[in-house]
Design a protein around this motif. Structure first.
Motif, mmCIF file in Angstrom:
data_model
loop_
_atom_site.group_PDB
_atom_site.id
_atom_site.type_symbol
_atom_site.label_atom_id
_atom_site.label_comp_id
_atom_site.label_asym_id
_atom_site.label_seq_id
_atom_site.Cartn_x
_atom_site.Cartn_y
_atom_site.Cartn_z
ATOM 1 N N MET A 1 -59.017 51.297 70.629
ATOM 2 C CA MET A 1 -58.331 50.719 69.480
ATOM 3 C C MET A 1 -59.381 50.191 68.496
ATOM 4 N N LEU A 2 -59.196 50.464 67.214
ATOM 5 C CA LEU A 2 -60.059 49.949 66.167
ATOM 6 C C LEU A 2 -59.322 48.851 65.411
ATOM 7 N N LYS A 3 -59.958 47.659 65.324
ATOM 8 C CA LYS A 3 -59.331 46.534 64.645
ATOM 9 C C LYS A 3 -60.364 45.891 63.720
ATOM 10 N N PRO A 4 -60.035 45.675 62.462
ATOM 11 C CA PRO A 4 -61.023 45.126 61.520
ATOM 12 C C PRO A 4 -61.365 43.663 61.827
ATOM 13 N N HIS A 5 -62.637 43.334 61.748
ATOM 14 C CA HIS A 5 -63.154 41.974 61.893
ATOM 15 C C HIS A 5 -64.231 41.758 60.826
ATOM 16 N N TYR A 6 -64.520 40.494 60.563
ATOM 17 C CA TYR A 6 -65.595 40.153 59.632
ATOM 18 C C TYR A 6 -66.850 39.891 60.433
ATOM 19 N N VAL A 7 -67.950 40.592 60.070
ATOM 20 C CA VAL A 7 -69.197 40.530 60.835
ATOM 21 C C VAL A 7 -70.296 39.956 59.952
ATOM 22 N N ARG A 8 -71.087 39.035 60.525
ATOM 23 C CA ARG A 8 -72.263 38.497 59.830
ATOM 24 C C ARG A 8 -73.456 38.572 60.772
ATOM 25 N N VAL A 9 -74.604 39.022 60.244
ATOM 26 C CA VAL A 9 -75.836 39.156 61.032
ATOM 27 C C VAL A 9 -76.869 38.203 60.466
ATOM 28 N N GLU A 10 -77.330 37.268 61.291
ATOM 29 C CA GLU A 10 -78.384 36.359 60.878
ATOM 30 C C GLU A 10 -79.039 35.758 62.118
ATOM 31 N N ASN A 11 -80.327 35.448 61.955
ATOM 32 C CA ASN A 11 -81.114 34.835 63.031
ATOM 33 C C ASN A 11 -81.013 35.635 64.330
ATOM 34 N N LYS A 12 -81.121 36.943 64.204
ATOM 35 C CA LYS A 12 -81.068 37.845 65.359
ATOM 36 C C LYS A 12 -79.802 37.659 66.189
ATOM 37 N N LEU B 1 -65.311 34.409 66.621
ATOM 38 C CA LEU B 1 -64.553 34.876 67.783
ATOM 39 C C LEU B 1 -65.482 35.278 68.919
ATOM 40 N N ARG B 2 -66.652 35.789 68.559
ATOM 41 C CA ARG B 2 -67.629 36.228 69.552
ATOM 42 C C ARG B 2 -68.983 36.297 68.879
ATOM 43 N N GLN B 3 -70.046 36.070 69.639
ATOM 44 C CA GLN B 3 -71.385 36.225 69.100
ATOM 45 C C GLN B 3 -72.269 36.893 70.146
ATOM 46 N N LEU B 4 -73.212 37.693 69.670
ATOM 47 C CA LEU B 4 -74.059 38.485 70.555
ATOM 48 C C LEU B 4 -75.495 38.389 70.067
ATOM 49 N N SER B 5 -76.374 37.919 70.965
ATOM 50 C CA SER B 5 -77.788 37.833 70.627
ATOM 51 C C SER B 5 -78.394 39.234 70.597
ATOM 52 N N LEU B 6 -79.240 39.482 69.581
ATOM 53 C CA LEU B 6 -79.833 40.798 69.410
ATOM 54 C C LEU B 6 -81.186 40.942 70.106
ATOM 55 N N ASP B 7 -81.609 39.907 70.831
ATOM 56 C CA ASP B 7 -82.900 39.986 71.519
ATOM 57 C C ASP B 7 -82.896 41.135 72.513
ATOM 58 N N ALA B 8 -83.872 42.024 72.362
ATOM 59 C CA ALA B 8 -84.063 43.177 73.272
ATOM 60 C C ALA B 8 -82.866 44.115 73.297
ATOM 61 N N CYS B 9 -81.970 44.007 72.314
ATOM 62 C CA CYS B 9 -80.802 44.894 72.290
ATOM 63 C C CYS B 9 -81.215 46.295 71.811
ATOM 64 N N VAL C 1 -75.390 38.499 66.065
ATOM 65 C CA VAL C 1 -74.220 39.076 65.420
ATOM 66 C C VAL C 1 -73.040 38.134 65.655
ATOM 67 N N PHE C 2 -72.443 37.655 64.563
ATOM 68 C CA PHE C 2 -71.284 36.769 64.654
ATOM 69 C C PHE C 2 -70.046 37.578 64.267
ATOM 70 N N LEU C 3 -69.012 37.461 65.095
ATOM 71 C CA LEU C 3 -67.772 38.214 64.898
ATOM 72 C C LEU C 3 -66.649 37.238 64.594
ATOM 73 N N PHE C 4 -66.039 37.365 63.379
ATOM 74 C CA PHE C 4 -64.954 36.497 62.956
ATOM 75 C C PHE C 4 -63.671 37.318 62.816
ATOM 76 N N VAL C 5 -62.547 36.616 62.981
ATOM 77 C CA VAL C 5 -61.273 37.291 62.774
ATOM 78 C C VAL C 5 -61.075 37.604 61.301
ATOM 79 N N ASN C 6 -61.341 36.627 60.447
ATOM 80 C CA ASN C 6 -61.181 36.799 59.002
ATOM 81 C C ASN C 6 -62.399 36.226 58.286
#
Length: 817
Positions: free
Chosen positions: A580-591, A605-613, A593-598
């Motif tokens: 399923m594909l559902k639109p979210h608002y994404v912001r990338v800063e300080n390595k 809603l969720r955040q993921l560290s980009l270290d070694a990703c 990824v922040f995931l917002f509903v709107n």
């Protein structure tokens, strides 16, 4: 309504069985149930081991345990052969029938002749044993049925089995112990068999062969009754009281002690009446047995066995009746499939061939349409297996083709140079594009051909199984061979036709490269922008590094800038097993990824560290969406971490933009990345023309190649310039996008072609082919050979006929109830 109210409620299964038993007890005394079972045993006697588990008492024990003496005491006559070694070499079914006759007599089931001399009975048993088992020491499981009519016996049926032995003696076979144990187990392991385990009292009960083999099939002792013989031969000061009272090895039906005649008594012709009197006096006067003497001895044993057997018969009779009916129906169906013997007329022989071919084709059609359940449900089979080949195996083999390994940068550049010759060019030459894309398309030939071969093998296995299951053909060896031969010819023809058709599908794609395909138009805009940017580079003529250059006014709308670090993105998630594909608002800063509903939400809603990703681009299964996957590596011994986040994009350009942003955030030195599918990041206006060239060049340099093949020796290929890198990547994008279009078309067309040219064609023409090649092409002299049965079929038909006859007799016996 009043009548319905007065009717009793319906009965369930247990109530029906109880009602049947109650009716059975009311209309037939228990002492008449045993003769009914005796008649069933006689009906099944020609079959050897009865197909129905009839209630019976089997006598087991070692050769020296006194089994024969116990049986003779129950009958009241000496009638069993005696001697050294194995005497009982065939099971003896002894049916004692209480009847007011003037003189006791015996009758064998195979002769129906009355014998008033039990010496003649002994001689007949010996002669029948030698006739079936041979005059040596061989054994046979075919029983001898002996009926004894007397007013001095109770209704009882016993099966005397060969005595258990451990060491072959004399000319006995070396495996005699295993043969006898197997025969005994086949009888006593049936749930409806009561086991009469005979053990000599003057030996340790722990060494009892009878109790040992009984314990193997009846570990809880629920259907075993113990008999202790030779109580009078125990050592002085010892007795079997603890065993008889069930304190040593308890059994549900307990133990009964008996005193047999000694060899001296037998030689002196001591009568059975005197032997019974001696037994009664011994038990009544022995200090250890006097208090239980009323429940010991041969007379009590016969009555006890009678009561146990009658109760057992009464409990088993309902299930026996239903089993006989079911088995008769199945046997009649099998016999009907075998048909008559092969002494038919010419017209009947033709009818047999026609019916066999028709039935075979019907069975094959039922399998193909899924109306027949395969015997092995653990694996996919037939049409289900073919669908798995189309949707899983074929797709996997096609998607495993790596376009980057099939064409390197050097190969692309070399082909492009050959296409333009000495002339300079501004755009991608059509001849270079067609040369390379045809090479890619031709790589689809082997997966497509493998798909044809795999489906053909599955059809071959299905035809073989259907042929084995079609009894109308299986009984005739020559007809079966002819049908199999024609099936293989038809399958070979249709496999060849399907292979040629599939090859033509690939050839069609190679013959005309349709660059006007609507799906291909989507990538053209991005390619033209890159070409325009390339043209702008030449116009700047050596501008300083990092100088910005604008796109021509005629170019299409600009792509998103590479430095954008936020925006609305479709996030891929699983719901009920579906993507399923559902639109979210994404912001990338300080390595991170922040995931917002709107947009505007303060709490992510969720955040993921980009270290070694790692960042990877792939295509969805339907090739309509480009998937960008961010994956964390697993850490620690137990594999902690390992989170993933997947975005879905309608176009590869936007996906490449976000890939560049994320890779730059992970590693600032990586100004441009390349995705796993080989699609390089397109030119970004915000980064400048020079930056776009550098982005494309670094993206190409970072490709991980397992092997490189060039059209010219590597030594003749000089290092590529920035312009050549850009041109190679532009051409690569065009090639990969067109290859995806062709790949999707082939994935859809090849299964359809196989179904049309092979699967459906075989199903539609199989019966017509067999009729023309076998039924209509043969002369009248060939049909007797086609309908000649094998020896195995004749043997099996005789067995089934014998079974049907026995079951019909059993039905007649059961009607007396």
């Amino acid at each position: 309504n009043l009548l319905l109210f007065l009717l009793p409620p319906p009965l369930d299964g247990k109530e029906v069985a109880s009602a049947f038993l109650g009716t059975l007890s009311a209309i037939m005394p228990l002492n008449e149930l045993i003769p009914i079972v005796n008649q069933l045993q006689e009906a099944f006697a020609p079959l050897g081991i009865p197909p129905i588990d009839l209630p019976q008492i089997a006598v087991v024990g070692s050769q020296s345990s006194g089994k024969s003496s116990v049986l003779e005491s129950l009958v009241g006559y000496d009638f069993l052969p005696r001697g050294t070694g194995i005497v009982t070499r065939r099971p003896l079914v002894l049916q004692l029938i209480n009847e007011a006759v003037e003189q006791d007599y015996a009758q064998f089931a195979h002769t129906n002749r009355r014998m008033y001399s039990f010496d003649d009975v002994k001689a007949t048993i010996q002669a029948e044993t030698d006739r079936v088992s041979g005059s040596g020491k061989g054994v046979s499981s075919e029983p001898i049925i002996l009926r004894v009519y007397s007013r001095n016996v109770v209704n009882l049926t016993l099966v005397d089995l060969p005595g258990l032995t451990k060491v072959p003696v004399g000319d006995q076979p070396h495996d005699i112990s295993e043969v006898i144990r197997k025969m005994v187990r086949e009888v006593i392991e049936r749930p409806n068999c009561i086991i009469l385990a005979v053990t000599a009292a003057n030996q340790d009960i722990a060494n009892s062969d009878g109790l040992q083999i009984a314990g193997e099939v009846d570990p809880n002792g629920e259907r075993t009754i113990g008999v202790l013989t030779k109580l009078d031969l125990m050592d002085n000061g010892t007795d079997a009281r603890d065993i008889l009272e069930g304190r040593v090895y308890p059994l549900l039906h307990g133990y009964v002690g008996v005193v047999n005649r000694s060899q001296r008594d037998i030689d002196s012709k001591k009568s059975m009446k005197k032997a019974l009197d001696s037994e009664r006096d011994f038990l009544a006067n022995h200090p250890s047995y006097s208090h239980i003497a009323m429940k010991q001895g041969t007379i009590f044993l016969s009555r006890r066995l009678n009561a146990i057997l009658e109760d057992h018969i009464r409990a088993c009779m309902p299930s026996i009746s239903s089993k006989i009916k079911v088995m008769l129906h199945q046997a009649q169906q099998e016999l009907q499939q075998f048909g008559d013997e092969d002494s038919q007329t010419e017209q009947q022989q033709r009818a047999i061939v026609l019916n066999a071919i028709t039935r075979f084709c019907q069975n094959f059609g039922e399998y193909m349409e899924g109306r027949t359940v395969h015997r092995d449900q653990a694996t996919l089979y037939g049409p289900a297996r073919m669908r798995h080949i189309f949707t899983v195996e074929f797709r996997q083999s096609v998607h495993q083709l790596d376009t980057r390994q099939m064409m390197t940068d050097e190969q692309i550049h070399t082909v492009r140079r050959n296409a333009v010759g000495v002339r300079a060019d501004l755009f991608v030459p059509n001849s270079a594009f067609e040369t390379l894309v045809k090479q890619l398309i031709q790589q689809l030939e082997e997966p497509a051909a493998a798909c044809v071969r795999t489906v053909s093998e599955e059809l071959k296995q299905l035809l073989r199984d259907v042929l084995e299951l079609t009894n109308e053909i299986g009984r005739f060896e020559e007809l079966r061979d002819r049908v199999w031969k024609e099936c293989m010819k038809l399958l070979s023809e249709r496999t060849r036709a399907a292979g040629e058709f599939v090859q033509n599908l690939i050839n069609m794609e190679v013959a005309y490269i349709n660059t006007d395909n609507p799906e291909f138009e989507k990538i053209r805009t991005g390619v033209y922008r890159l070409m325009a940017a390339h043209q702008g580079i030449q116009q700047t003529n050596g501008a300083a590094a990092g100088e910005q250059a604008d796109l021509p006014a005629q170019s299409a709308q600009p792509l998103p800038r590479a430095n954008i670090k936020e925006g609305t993105v479709n996030v891929l998630s699983k719901r009920e097993g579906r993507d399923m594909l559902k639109p979210h608002y994404v912001r990338v800063e300080n390595k991170t990824v922040f995931l917002f509903v709107n947009q505007g939400d303060s709490n992510p809603l969720r955040q993921l560290s980009l270290d070694a990703c790692t960042v990877k681009l792939t295509d969805s299964e339907d090739n309509r969406t480009t998937i960008l996957e961010i994956a964390q590596p697993k850490r620690g011994f137990f594999g902690g971490g390992g989170e993933t986040l997947q975005f879905g994009f309608e176009g590869p350009e936007e996906a490449a933009t976000w890939s560049t942003i994320l890779k730059r955030e992970i590693d600032p030195s990586n100004v441009a990345g390349s995705d796993a599918s080989g699609i390089s990041a397109p030119f970004q206006p915000g980064a400048g023309v020079k930056g776009a060239i550098e982005s494309v060049r670094l993206s190409t340099d970072s490709l991980s190649l397992n092997r490189r093949t060039t059209l010219m020796p590597r030594a003749q290929v000089t290092a590529l310039t920035d312009r050549e890198v850009l041109e190679a990547n532009v051409l690569r994008q065009l090639l990969e996008h067109y290859f995806r279009i062709v790949r999707a078309s082939v994935l859809d067309a090849v299964p359809k072609a196989i179904m049309l040219m092979m699967v459906n064609c075989i199903q539609d023409t199989l019966q017509e082919r067999l009729m023309q090649q076998i039924y209509l092409s043969e002369d009248d002299d060939a049909f007797p050979g086609l309908t000649r049965e094998s020896d195995e079929v004749r043997r099996r038909r005789a067995e089934v006929k014998q079974l049907v006859t026995a079951l019909r007799k059993a039905i007649e016996v059961m009607r007396k109830l």
